[in-house]
Scaffold this motif. Structure first.
Motif, PDB file in Angstrom:
ATOM      1  N   VAL A 260      -8.829  -5.510   2.864  1.00  0.00           N
ATOM      2  CA  VAL A 260      -9.345  -4.357   3.615  1.00  0.00           C
ATOM      3  C   VAL A 260      -9.368  -3.147   2.689  1.00  0.00           C
ATOM      4  O   VAL A 260      -8.522  -3.011   1.810  1.00  0.00           O
ATOM      5  CB  VAL A 260      -8.506  -4.052   4.875  1.00  0.00           C
ATOM      6  N   ALA A 261     -10.350  -2.302   2.908  1.00  0.00           N
ATOM      7  CA  ALA A 261     -10.483  -1.060   2.138  1.00  0.00           C
ATOM      8  C   ALA A 261     -11.083  -0.006   3.056  1.00  0.00           C
ATOM      9  O   ALA A 261     -12.294   0.010   3.276  1.00  0.00           O
ATOM     10  CB  ALA A 261     -11.361  -1.276   0.900  1.00  0.00           C
TER      11      ALA A 261
ATOM     12  N   ALA B  91       0.857  -1.183   0.000  1.00  0.00           N
ATOM     13  CA  ALA B  91       0.000   0.000   0.000  1.00  0.00           C
ATOM     14  C   ALA B  91       0.891   1.230   0.000  1.00  0.00           C
ATOM     15  O   ALA B  91       1.998   1.205   0.540  1.00  0.00           O
ATOM     16  CB  ALA B  91      -0.917   0.001   1.223  1.00  0.00           C
ATOM     17  N   LEU B  92       0.415   2.304  -0.603  1.00  0.00           N
ATOM     18  CA  LEU B  92       1.168   3.561  -0.682  1.00  0.00           C
ATOM     19  C   LEU B  92       0.671   4.556   0.357  1.00  0.00           C
ATOM     20  O   LEU B  92      -0.542   4.683   0.572  1.00  0.00           O
ATOM     21  CB  LEU B  92       0.970   4.197  -2.062  1.00  0.00           C
TER      22      LEU B  92
ATOM     23  N   VAL C  39      -4.095   2.002   3.148  1.00  0.00           N
ATOM     24  CA  VAL C  39      -3.782   3.237   3.864  1.00  0.00           C
ATOM     25  C   VAL C  39      -4.985   4.151   3.725  1.00  0.00           C
ATOM     26  O   VAL C  39      -5.498   4.356   2.614  1.00  0.00           O
ATOM     27  CB  VAL C  39      -2.509   3.904   3.308  1.00  0.00           C
ATOM     28  N   ASP C  40      -5.439   4.702   4.856  1.00  0.00           N
ATOM     29  CA  ASP C  40      -6.588   5.598   4.793  1.00  0.00           C
ATOM     30  C   ASP C  40      -6.130   7.022   4.464  1.00  0.00           C
ATOM     31  O   ASP C  40      -4.926   7.297   4.340  1.00  0.00           O
ATOM     32  CB  ASP C  40      -7.418   5.532   6.083  1.00  0.00           C
ATOM     33  N   GLY C  41      -7.066   7.917   4.312  1.00  0.00           N
ATOM     34  CA  GLY C  41      -6.757   9.296   3.919  1.00  0.00           C
ATOM     35  C   GLY C  41      -5.886  10.048   4.909  1.00  0.00           C
ATOM     36  O   GLY C  41      -5.182  10.987   4.541  1.00  0.00           O
ATOM     37  N   ALA C  42      -5.916   9.648   6.170  1.00  0.00           N
ATOM     38  CA  ALA C  42      -5.086  10.293   7.199  1.00  0.00           C
ATOM     39  C   ALA C  42      -3.670   9.736   7.220  1.00  0.00           C
ATOM     40  O   ALA C  42      -2.817  10.232   7.941  1.00  0.00           O
ATOM     41  CB  ALA C  42      -5.739  10.124   8.568  1.00  0.00           C
ATOM     42  N   GLY C  43      -3.424   8.671   6.448  1.00  0.00           N
ATOM     43  CA  GLY C  43      -2.097   8.080   6.406  1.00  0.00           C
ATOM     44  C   GLY C  43      -1.909   6.916   7.350  1.00  0.00           C
ATOM     45  O   GLY C  43      -0.812   6.370   7.456  1.00  0.00           O
ATOM     46  N   ASP C  44      -2.979   6.508   8.049  1.00  0.00           N
ATOM     47  CA  ASP C  44      -2.887   5.353   8.928  1.00  0.00           C
ATOM     48  C   ASP C  44      -2.978   4.074   8.098  1.00  0.00           C
ATOM     49  O   ASP C  44      -3.643   4.018   7.070  1.00  0.00           O
ATOM     50  CB  ASP C  44      -4.000   5.378   9.981  1.00  0.00           C
ATOM     51  N   VAL C  45      -2.296   3.042   8.558  1.00  0.00           N
ATOM     52  CA  VAL C  45      -2.224   1.762   7.855  1.00  0.00           C
ATOM     53  C   VAL C  45      -3.270   0.825   8.444  1.00  0.00           C
ATOM     54  O   VAL C  45      -3.350   0.663   9.658  1.00  0.00           O
ATOM     55  CB  VAL C  45      -0.816   1.138   7.994  1.00  0.00           C
ATOM     56  N   VAL C  46      -4.064   0.216   7.568  1.00  0.00           N
ATOM     57  CA  VAL C  46      -5.042  -0.778   7.984  1.00  0.00           C
ATOM     58  C   VAL C  46      -4.516  -2.129   7.503  1.00  0.00           C
ATOM     59  O   VAL C  46      -4.166  -2.280   6.340  1.00  0.00           O
ATOM     60  CB  VAL C  46      -6.435  -0.488   7.391  1.00  0.00           C
ATOM     61  N   ALA C  47      -4.434  -3.092   8.438  1.00  0.00           N
ATOM     62  CA  ALA C  47      -3.875  -4.397   8.117  1.00  0.00           C
ATOM     63  C   ALA C  47      -4.797  -5.489   8.633  1.00  0.00           C
ATOM     64  O   ALA C  47      -5.406  -5.345   9.700  1.00  0.00           O
ATOM     65  CB  ALA C  47      -2.494  -4.545   8.759  1.00  0.00           C
ATOM     66  N   ALA C  48      -4.893  -6.579   7.863  1.00  0.00           N
ATOM     67  CA  ALA C  48      -5.719  -7.710   8.268  1.00  0.00           C
ATOM     68  C   ALA C  48      -4.878  -8.972   8.301  1.00  0.00           C
ATOM     69  O   ALA C  48      -4.068  -9.219   7.411  1.00  0.00           O
ATOM     70  CB  ALA C  48      -6.877  -7.898   7.296  1.00  0.00           C
ATOM     71  N   ALA C  49      -5.086  -9.766   9.355  1.00  0.00           N
ATOM     72  CA  ALA C  49      -4.462 -11.088   9.486  1.00  0.00           C
ATOM     73  C   ALA C  49      -5.471 -11.991  10.167  1.00  0.00           C
ATOM     74  O   ALA C  49      -5.963 -11.656  11.253  1.00  0.00           O
ATOM     75  CB  ALA C  49      -3.172 -11.006  10.289  1.00  0.00           C
ATOM     76  N   GLY C  50      -5.778 -13.108   9.539  1.00  0.00           N
ATOM     77  CA  GLY C  50      -6.765 -14.007  10.122  1.00  0.00           C
ATOM     78  C   GLY C  50      -8.096 -13.304  10.271  1.00  0.00           C
ATOM     79  O   GLY C  50      -8.607 -12.703   9.333  1.00  0.00           O
TER      80      GLY C  50
END
Length: 168
Positions: A165-166, A81-82, A129-140
């Motif tokens: 994830v989106a 993700a960028l 990555v959301d608009g604020a620059g935070d990273v969203v990650a999924a595992a299991g």
């Protein structure tokens, strides 16, 4: 077959172009840069070798040339993700999330581990990555929101395994 390609299509003319025709391995996960000049994707170089390492590539739409983005980053890239400013690429590698700073394409300036996330043996399957620059990650069956530093901002469980994830 372990050869999969990435195509782009002009929606006006209908013209289709295979942008990874030179690579005989598997290519997947394309994402456009915000300016539309490049397509970032994951690539395996060796045909017929399913355990090949996934590398990060950048396709320059003006020149038609692909280059490995992060030479020297020798871990498998499971998703990418960028950041909003596109200066940082976040890469999932098994149960790790890495922040990669790439200068000139092909030149890895810095790579640092920001988080280790897993859920019952599942590694990180998806990053965004959301608009604020935070990273969203999924595992299991877990989803995390991370600050760019890797600090956990939120974590929750869902009823089933998460594949993508989106953030909205």
């Amino acid at each position: 077959s372990t050869n999969s390609d990435i195509y782009v299509m002009n929606l006006t003319s209908g013209a289709i172009k295979n942008i990874t025709i030179r690579n005989r391995g598997y290519d997947a996960g394309p994402i456009y840069t915000r300016d539309g000049k490049q397509i970032i994707y994951r690539s395996q170089a060796t045909a017929g070798f399913e355990a090949d390492r996934w590398r990060l590539m950048a396709y320059d739409r003006a020149t038609g040339v692909s280059v490995e983005l992060a030479k020297g980053f020798d871990l498998q890239v499971d998703d990418v993700a960028l950041s909003p400013d596109e200066r940082t690429l976040y890469a999932a590698s098994r149960d790790e999330v890495w922040a990669l700073d790439v200068g000139t394409p092909g030149v890895l300036v810095d790579a640092h581990l920001i988080a280790v996330l897993e859920d019952g043996g599942f590694g990180v399957a998806s990053l965004a990555v959301d608009g604020a620059g935070d990273v969203v990650a999924a595992a299991g069956a877990r989803v995390w929101t991370l600050a760019p530093s890797g600090a956990v901002l939120d974590e929750f469980r869902v009823p089933t395994t998460v594949r993508d994830v989106a953030p909205v």
